[in-house]
Design a protein around this motif. Structure first.
Motif, short mmCIF file in Angstrom:
data_model
loop_
_atom_site.label_atom_id
_atom_site.label_comp_id
_atom_site.label_asym_id
_atom_site.label_seq_id
_atom_site.Cartn_x
_atom_site.Cartn_y
_atom_site.Cartn_z
N HIS A 99 0.86 -1.18 0.00
CA HIS A 99 0.00 0.00 0.00
C HIS A 99 0.90 1.24 0.00
O HIS A 99 2.10 1.15 0.25
CB HIS A 99 -0.91 0.00 1.23
N LEU A 100 0.31 2.36 -0.29
CA LEU A 100 1.05 3.62 -0.30
C LEU A 100 0.97 4.28 1.07
O LEU A 100 -0.06 4.20 1.75
CB LEU A 100 0.48 4.58 -1.34
N THR A 101 2.05 4.91 1.47
CA THR A 101 2.00 5.70 2.69
C THR A 101 1.19 6.97 2.41
O THR A 101 0.91 7.30 1.26
CB THR A 101 3.40 6.09 3.15
N ALA A 102 0.85 7.69 3.47
CA ALA A 102 0.08 8.93 3.30
C ALA A 102 0.85 9.93 2.43
O ALA A 102 0.27 10.60 1.57
CB ALA A 102 -0.25 9.53 4.66
N THR A 150 -6.60 2.33 0.63
CA THR A 150 -7.88 2.76 1.21
C THR A 150 -8.13 2.03 2.52
O THR A 150 -8.48 2.64 3.54
CB THR A 150 -9.04 2.46 0.24
N ALA A 151 -7.97 0.71 2.50
CA ALA A 151 -8.23 -0.11 3.69
C ALA A 151 -7.28 0.24 4.83
O ALA A 151 -7.71 0.44 5.97
CB ALA A 151 -8.11 -1.59 3.33
N VAL A 152 -6.00 0.33 4.52
CA VAL A 152 -5.00 0.61 5.55
C VAL A 152 -5.21 2.00 6.14
O VAL A 152 -5.09 2.20 7.36
CB VAL A 152 -3.58 0.46 4.97
N THR A 153 -5.56 2.97 5.31
CA THR A 153 -5.78 4.33 5.79
C THR A 153 -6.97 4.39 6.74
O THR A 153 -6.96 5.12 7.73
CB THR A 153 -5.99 5.29 4.60
N ILE A 154 -8.02 3.65 6.42
CA ILE A 154 -9.18 3.58 7.32
C ILE A 154 -8.76 3.05 8.69
O ILE A 154 -9.14 3.60 9.74
CB ILE A 154 -10.28 2.68 6.72
#
Length: 320
Positions: free
Chosen positions: A130-133, A269-273
Motif C-alpha cells: 500500500h502507499l504511505t500517506a 484505502t483499507a490501511v488508511t481507514i
C-alpha cells in the motif's frame, strides 16, 4: 423421446466428440465445453484462454487426450510454475482444467484425471504494497497538474477503494443523492447489477465534477471516465486501461516495483481507514467485501508497519 432413443442419441454424440478429441480438433471440443458452462463472460474468457494453453502444451509435449493420468496434470502444473506464472494464475488454469475434465466425465468421454490435483499454495496475506500517506499525497499532486481525468480517477479509487472494473463500469448517471449524501452506484465484482454504493464526499466529488465540466459529452448515459486517445476518443475506459493509468502514475513518482499495482490503491484505502481509527468492519463496508475474513487480513499490514516503526529488535542492540 424414449429411453432407448436417448441412449442412442447420447452414444452418437459421445462417439462424435471422441472422434473430435482423438483427431486433435481441440477447437470444436473447446467450443462444446464452453457452451455447456453456466458462467459469466469473464470466466468464459478465462476458461478459453486456460484450456488453449493446456491443449497447446499437450501438442508441444506429444500428448493426446487419450490415456492421460493425474501425473500428466501435475506435469502441466509444474510447467506453468516453471514459466514463472503466479500461483493465482496457475490456480485459475487448474480450475478450468478440472471443470473441463468434470464435463468430459459427465459426457463419458474421459475420466476426471484432474480431480485430485491441488492448486499451488501461497502464503496468505497481501503481497502488494500500500502507499504511505505521503506517497498517496505525492501521487495526487503529480496527477493534479497533468490530467484532470487521471487525477479524478486515481483520487476516486484512493478515497473509495473501488476496483478498476467497477470504475470502468460506472456511468455519469450512477451519481445520485441518497438521504442527503452524494453517492455512486457500483456494479461490483461478480454481480449482475449496480446494487452497491460508495459515498462521494467533497474531496472525491469535486475533482470528478471539474473533470466532467471539461468534457463535451457528459450526459447521464455516458461513461464516467472515457478515453482521450486519437481514434478512440470518448470511448469507455476499460479496466485494463485504468490499470495502466494507475501503474504509470505510480511509476512516475518512483513506485516501480512489482509489489505496486493498481490494487495497491485499494489496499491503501483499507490501511488508511484502519490507521485513522476505523476497524475491519469499516473496511468491509467501504470495500464491500462479502466475507469479514478478507477485511481482517488488512490488519496484518498495520501490524507490519507498527513493527517497522517501533523496531523492537532495536531494544536488543546494546543488551549483550
Amino acid at each position: 423421446m424414449s429411453n432407448d432413443i436417448k441412449i442412442i442419441t447420447h452414444s452418437r454424440e459421445r462417439d462424435r466428440l471422441q472422434k473430435v478429441a482423438t483427431g486433435d480438433d481441440y477447437d470444436s471440443l473447446l467450443k462444446r465445453f464452453l457452451s455447456s458452462q453456466d458462467i459469466k463472460p469473464k470466466s468464459r474468457e478465462t476458461y478459453s484462454w486456460a484450456m488453449t494453453q493446456y491443449f497447446r502444451w499437450l501438442a508441444e509435449t506429444g500428448r493426446g487426450l487419450q490415456g492421460l493420468t493425474p501425473a500428466d496434470i501435475v506435469s502441466f502444473k509444474s510447467h506453468l510454475l516453471e514459466k514463472g506464472l503466479s500461483q493465482l494464475t496457475v490456480s485459475a488454469y487448474l480450475t478450468a482444467v478440472r471443470q473441463f475434465y468434470n464435463w468430459t466425465e459427465i459426457c463419458l468421454l474421459y475420466p476426471n484425471i484432474a480431480r485430485s490435483v491441488r492448486a499451488p499454495r501461497g502464503k496468505k496475506g497481501f503481497k502488494k504494497m500500500h502507499l504511505t500517506a505521503s506517497e498517496a499525497g505525492e501521487l495526487l499532486e503529480y496527477l493534479k497538474t497533468r490530467s484532470a481525468r487521471d487525477y479524478a480517477l486515481v483520487n476516486l479509487i484512493l478515497r473509495t477503494g473501488l476496483r478498476t472494473i467497477e470504475v470502468s463500469r460506472a456511468d455519469i448517471g450512477d451519481i445520485t443523492v441518497k438521504k442527503g449524501r452524494r453517492v455512486l452506484k457500483v456494479w461490483g465484482k461478480g454481480l449482475n447489477e449496480k446494487d452497491n454504493i460508495v459515498i462521494l464526499n467533497d474531496p472525491v466529488w469535486i475533482p470528478i465534477r471539474d473533470y466532467l465540466e471539461g468534457r463535451v459529452e457528459n450526459s447521464d448515459d455516458q461513461p464516467l471516465f472515457v478515453t482521450d486517445g486519437k481514434g478512440h476518443r470518448g470511448c469507455r475506459m476499460s479496466a485494463r486501461l485504468i490499470q495502466h493509468t494507475c501503474k504509470e502514475a505510480m511509476r512516475a513518482i518512483g513506485l516501480e516495483g512489482h509489489e505496486y499495482s493498481p490494487h495497491s490503491l485499494r489496499h491503501t484505502t483499507a490501511v488508511t481507514i484502519l490507521r485513522s481509527g476505523g476497524d475491519w468492519k469499516d473496511v468491509q463496508r467501504v470495500l464491500r467485501h462479502s466475507s469479514p475474513t478478507v477485511s481482517q487480513i488488512y490488519t496484518a499490514s498495520i501490524e507490519d508497519e507498527v513493527h517497522l516503526e517501533k523496531n523492537p529488535e532495536g531494544l536488543l542492540d546494546t543488551a549483550f
